[in-house]
Design a protein around this motif. Structure first.
Motif: not given
Ligand code: ADP
Length: 494
Positions: A368-369, A402-407, A413-418
């Motif tokens: 989101d940023r 899928s990658l997610t960036q959460t502040v 936090r960077i998450s890499v999911s399968d």
């Protein structure tokens, strides 16, 4: 085939520990020597002081006494009660006191009872001669001589003789003669000698006893530790060290135990690593060799597929060697981070763009940023690559990573999911170990080196960043890591 046999020259004998350079005394010897020296010095000091110095010391004191007494008598010469006072002084001090005039005539004279006096045996003419002699010498003469009289116990006392010539305030010429024995010193010396012998004998016995026990208490455990250390040096890492005696020896044993354990761990790791590396190097090499021989020997087998296998296997070798080099550099601590602020969000977008050629797979990235972090961009990219590569390898049917960036406050936090097969819960801890593969056998064709997550772990440890994994068997895994946020600004949803 000829294999190199054992060489004919005898191998140099193996000395696992260095011999001491020069012959040095063992602990027992050193302690005994130190005690011996100590006792010797003390004994010499005592004997020297008491025996050698006592005589002269006592004589000095006695001479002082005699001079003092002479001054007292001189002060009394004009007194009416001279006679009386001289007797008193003579008795008090235990000295023979005689006063004469210049003609040698005795004005008064006393000697303590039972003492024989040389002075009293001097004739008048001898006294006159003495008077002149003293006068010439400047007024005072002190001499010591051995008494002509012998005591019952056979000892012959030393005698101090003081002669002084003065002219009294009343104008009279007078000679004061004092005689004092230095007898007590012999008797005192006898007593002292006896005491000294006793003290010395006790000191030697006690010292020897103490040296023996102290040496035994110290040297025994040290010798035991030394023996164990030699065993350790010979390569027996299972040896245990027993302390005892002094605290330092106990601590030394503890330290050596820890060192032995560490050595044994390192040795185990080294063996594993060697086995793994040789296995992983040999497999692609066998493939490359096999396929190359097929291409050479069998006409019509030089298909693009076969050539591709050779290329793939060379790539595997390259990857393995690169990973090994990366990991060994990371683990040896020589790697210095090149830390600078960079746009993490942008960096991940760029990485994902490179995967676009993998047409089958999709890589959604949710953020989101734009987040800037202060880290080593190249190393963090390597982390992302390794996690995405693993996710692709173990991806599920949907072929989506899928990658997610959460502040989260001051961290991102960077998450890499399968949505792949997931990892059994009891293996979650082990996968970060180097060379660990959950399923060693049947994934070989596609799986990497088993070093990827170790490299991730080392890089994130260097950054002091958190990391982890959540996984459900059959449903997929999510690997994540966190870094401190340097700055964040709102961006477009990706
Ligand atoms: P490799 O090169 O074998 O992937 P890694 O150190 O990267 O080595 O991973 C270690 C092991 O962790 C892998 O062999 C695999 O069993 C497991 N693993 C890693 N990532 C995943 C994932 N996304 N899904 C399932 N298992 C995984």
């Amino acid at each position: 085939m000829e294999t190199p046999g054992p060489s004919s020259t005898p191998a140099p004998s193996f000395t696992p520990y260095a011999k001491p350079q020069r012959r040095s005394l063992p602990i027992r010897g050193q302690i005994a020597l130190a005690f011996g020296m100590f006792i010797l010095v003390i004994a010499l000091l005592l004997w020297g002081l008491q025996i050698a110095l006592l005589g002269p010391f006592y004589q000095m004191i006695r001479t002082g006494d005699v001079q003092e007494t002479a001054a007292e008598v001189v002060a009394l010469l004009d007194s009416d009660t001279l006679d009386e006072q001289v007797r008193e002084i003579s008795n008090d001090r235990g000295m023979v006191v005689v006063v004469t005039d210049e003609e040698g005539a005795q004005i008064c004279g006393y000697r303590p009872t039972q003492r024989q006096s040389l002075l009293e045996s001097l004739s008048r003419s001898q006294l006159v001669a003495k008077f002149d002699e003293v006068n010439l010498a400047g007024g005072t003469l002190i001499t010591t001589y051995d008494s002509p009289y012998v005591y019952q116990n056979g000892s012959r006392p030393k005698v101090i003789l003081l002669l002084r010539v003065v002219r009294t305030p009343a104008g009279l010429a007078r000679m004061v003669l004092l005689e004092s024995e230095i007898t007590p010193v012999d008797a005192v010396q006898d007593t002292l000698r006896f005491q000294l012998i006793t003290v010395t004998v006790v000191m030697v016995l006690l010292g020897a006893l103490m040296a023996f026990f102290i040496a035994r208490r110290i040297s025994r455990p040290v010798a035991a530790v030394n023996e164990s250390a030699k065993e350790l040096a010979r390569g027996n890492y299972d040896i245990r060290f027993e302390g005892g005696g002094a605290r330092e020896v106990g601590e030394l044993a503890q330290t050596l135990n820890v060192a032995a354990e560490e050595l044994s761990k390192v040795e185990k790791l080294r063996r594993e690593l060697l086995a793994n590396v040789s296995h992983d190097l040999r497999t692609p090499l066998t493939m490359i060799r096999g396929y190359s021989e097929v291409l050479r020997d069998l006409p019509g087998e030089d298909t693009p597929e076969n050539v591709q296998i050779i290329i793939d296997e060379t790539q595997r070798l390259t990857d393995l060697v690169n990973d090994l080099l990366d990991l060994s550099r990371l683990e040896s601590g020589v790697v210095k981070l090149d830390v600078a602020p960079f746009d993490l969000t942008d960096s991940i977008r760029t990485i994902l763009a490179r995967y676009d050629k993998l047409a089958d797979y999709s890589f959604p990235f949710a953020y989101d940023r734009e987040v800037t972090v202060n880290a080593d961009e190249l190393k963090i990219s390597q982390v992302v690559y390794n996690l995405v590569n693993n996710a692709i390898t173990y991806a599920g049917e949907d072929k989506t990573v899928s990658l997610t960036q959460t502040v989260l406050g001051d961290r991102v936090r960077i998450s890499v999911s399968d949505t792949g097969e997931g990892i059994p819960a009891d293996k979650l801890k082990d996968i970060w170990e180097r060379y660990y593969k959950v399923d060693k056998e049947h994934k070989r064709a596609q799986v990497g080196t088993g070093l990827g997550l170790s490299i991730v772990k080392n890089i994130l440890d260097l950054h002091q960043g958190a990391y982890g994994v959540e996984s459900t068997l059959g449903a997929g895994s999510t690997f994540w890591f966190e870094l401190p946020v340097e700055s964040a600004s709102p961006g477009d949803e990706g």
